[in-house]
Design a protein around this motif. Structure first.
Motif, short mmCIF file in Angstrom:
data_model
loop_
_atom_site.label_atom_id
_atom_site.label_comp_id
_atom_site.label_asym_id
_atom_site.label_seq_id
_atom_site.Cartn_x
_atom_site.Cartn_y
_atom_site.Cartn_z
N ARG A 83 -8.21 13.12 6.78
CA ARG A 83 -7.94 12.88 5.35
C ARG A 83 -8.65 11.62 4.89
O ARG A 83 -9.29 11.59 3.83
N LEU A 84 -8.56 10.56 5.69
CA LEU A 84 -9.18 9.28 5.33
C LEU A 84 -10.71 9.39 5.34
O LEU A 84 -11.38 8.78 4.50
N GLN A 85 -11.26 10.17 6.27
CA GLN A 85 -12.71 10.35 6.32
C GLN A 85 -13.24 11.07 5.08
O GLN A 85 -14.35 10.83 4.64
N LYS A 86 -12.41 11.95 4.52
CA LYS A 86 -12.84 12.73 3.36
C LYS A 86 -12.70 11.95 2.04
O LYS A 86 -13.19 12.37 1.01
N ALA A 87 -12.00 10.82 2.09
CA ALA A 87 -11.69 10.07 0.87
C ALA A 87 -12.90 9.27 0.37
O ALA A 87 -13.68 8.74 1.15
N ASP A 88 -13.03 9.20 -0.96
CA ASP A 88 -14.00 8.30 -1.58
C ASP A 88 -13.34 6.95 -1.87
O ASP A 88 -13.98 5.91 -1.88
N PHE A 89 -12.04 7.01 -2.15
CA PHE A 89 -11.24 5.81 -2.44
C PHE A 89 -9.93 5.92 -1.65
O PHE A 89 -9.37 7.00 -1.54
N ILE A 90 -9.46 4.78 -1.13
CA ILE A 90 -8.22 4.78 -0.34
C ILE A 90 -7.29 3.68 -0.85
O ILE A 90 -7.74 2.54 -1.08
N ILE A 91 -6.01 4.02 -1.03
CA ILE A 91 -4.99 3.00 -1.27
C ILE A 91 -4.15 2.91 0.00
O ILE A 91 -3.53 3.89 0.40
N ASP A 92 -4.19 1.74 0.65
CA ASP A 92 -3.35 1.52 1.84
C ASP A 92 -1.96 1.14 1.34
O ASP A 92 -1.73 0.01 0.92
N ASN A 93 -1.05 2.11 1.37
CA ASN A 93 0.29 1.89 0.80
C ASN A 93 1.34 1.70 1.89
O ASN A 93 2.43 2.22 1.81
N ASN A 94 0.99 0.92 2.91
CA ASN A 94 1.94 0.69 4.00
C ASN A 94 2.96 -0.39 3.67
O ASN A 94 4.13 -0.23 3.94
N HIS A 95 2.50 -1.47 3.09
CA HIS A 95 3.45 -2.57 2.84
C HIS A 95 3.24 -3.17 1.45
O HIS A 95 3.36 -4.38 1.29
N LEU A 96 2.94 -2.33 0.49
CA LEU A 96 2.69 -2.83 -0.86
C LEU A 96 3.96 -2.89 -1.70
O LEU A 96 4.75 -1.94 -1.68
N ALA A 97 4.11 -3.96 -2.43
CA ALA A 97 5.17 -4.03 -3.44
C ALA A 97 4.73 -3.15 -4.62
O ALA A 97 3.53 -2.92 -4.80
N ARG A 98 5.69 -2.69 -5.40
CA ARG A 98 5.37 -1.83 -6.56
C ARG A 98 4.36 -2.49 -7.50
O ARG A 98 3.44 -1.85 -7.98
N SER A 99 4.55 -3.80 -7.74
CA SER A 99 3.66 -4.51 -8.67
C SER A 99 2.22 -4.55 -8.13
O SER A 99 1.26 -4.43 -8.89
N ALA A 100 2.09 -4.71 -6.80
CA ALA A 100 0.76 -4.74 -6.18
C ALA A 100 0.10 -3.36 -6.27
O ALA A 100 -1.11 -3.24 -6.54
N LEU A 101 0.91 -2.34 -6.05
CA LEU A 101 0.40 -0.96 -6.14
C LEU A 101 -0.08 -0.67 -7.57
O LEU A 101 -1.14 -0.08 -7.78
N GLU A 102 0.71 -1.12 -8.55
CA GLU A 102 0.35 -0.90 -9.95
C GLU A 102 -0.97 -1.61 -10.29
O GLU A 102 -1.81 -1.07 -11.00
N LYS A 103 -1.15 -2.80 -9.73
CA LYS A 103 -2.38 -3.57 -9.98
C LYS A 103 -3.60 -2.83 -9.42
O LYS A 103 -4.65 -2.78 -10.04
N ILE A 104 -3.45 -2.26 -8.22
CA ILE A 104 -4.54 -1.50 -7.59
C ILE A 104 -4.91 -0.31 -8.47
O ILE A 104 -6.10 0.00 -8.67
N VAL A 105 -3.89 0.38 -9.00
CA VAL A 105 -4.14 1.53 -9.88
C VAL A 105 -4.92 1.09 -11.12
O VAL A 105 -5.86 1.76 -11.55
N GLN A 106 -4.56 -0.05 -11.68
CA GLN A 106 -5.27 -0.57 -12.87
C GLN A 106 -6.74 -0.86 -12.54
O GLN A 106 -7.64 -0.56 -13.34
N GLN A 107 -6.98 -1.41 -11.35
CA GLN A 107 -8.36 -1.69 -10.93
C GLN A 107 -9.15 -0.39 -10.74
O GLN A 107 -10.32 -0.30 -11.13
N LEU A 108 -8.50 0.60 -10.13
CA LEU A 108 -9.16 1.90 -9.92
C LEU A 108 -9.45 2.58 -11.26
O LEU A 108 -10.50 3.19 -11.43
N ASP A 109 -8.53 2.44 -12.20
CA ASP A 109 -8.73 3.00 -13.54
C ASP A 109 -10.01 2.46 -14.16
O ASP A 109 -10.83 3.21 -14.70
#
Length: 198
Positions: free
Chosen positions: A164-190
């Motif tokens: 799955r990771l090999q097929k990805a163009d973009f990856i979010i490592d969501n192992n230890h992210l706080a919600r606010s950090a995850l939201e920030k990553i989404v904004q950057q990807l947007d």
């Protein structure tokens, strides 16, 4: 042309949360799971076929008894194949129809089985939300109230993490992210996805 971004990840990876953050940014989400539920709603021809095949126990108050069906197909490869052959073409047709109508710089196609069902053939880029299997099981059990055995069976039925990771163009490592950090990553990807369009 609207850019099509596939969004996927294993069960309990946090894919739905990521999808929600994109939605809050005004991005249209085409949800393969939602369309999968629609094709087996009360009165749909596919539901009648499922009832004829599995018997009345597969229904509860005239609607599909999902936990019963899930148990049934995860233990039986032939039955799983039968249900996939019935439903996947119907779901794919709905997805293609919705993608054709999509507007904006980009649209997200959210599909847990994006690669397994070759839906990545419909996308321009693919975003994978990743988490360790142990964390997936912990999150999914807490969310669904399912036993670990069922969750591990679902993980085993999905594409393996490495592929799955090999097929990805973009990856979010969501192992230890706080919600606010995850939201920030989404904004950057947007921002990135909008640039890809232009």
């Amino acid at each position: 042309m609207t850019l099509i971004i596939g969004l996927t990840g294993g069960i309990g990876s946090g894919k739905s949360t990521v999808s929600r953050f994109f939605s809050e940014l005004g991005i249209q989400i085409i949800d393969a799971d939602f369309l999968a539920r629609q094709v087996v709603e009360k009165g749909q021809p596919a539901l009648r076929e499922i009832e004829q095949h599995f018997g009345h126990e597969v229904l509860m108050s005239g609607e599909l008894n999902r936990p019963f069906l899930r148990e049934l197909i995860f233990k039986n490869e032939q039955e799983k194949l039968w249900i996939n052959n019935l439903l996947h073409p119907l779901i794919r047709a709905q997805i293609v129809d919705q993608l054709a109508k999509a507007k904006g710089d980009y649209v997200l196609l959210e599909a847990p089985l994006l690669f397994e069902n070759n839906l990545d053939k419909l996308t321009d880029y693919d975003l994978v939300v990743d988490a360790s299997p142990a964390l997936q099981v912990k999150r999914a059990c807490a969310r669904d109230g399912a036993g670990e055995e069922v969750i591990y069976a679902i993980i085993a039925s999905q594409i393996d993490r490495k592929t799955r990771l090999q097929k990805a163009d973009f990856i979010i490592d969501n192992n230890h992210l706080a919600r606010s950090a995850l939201e920030k990553i989404v904004q950057q990807l947007d921002t990135q996805f909008r640039k890809l369009k232009n």
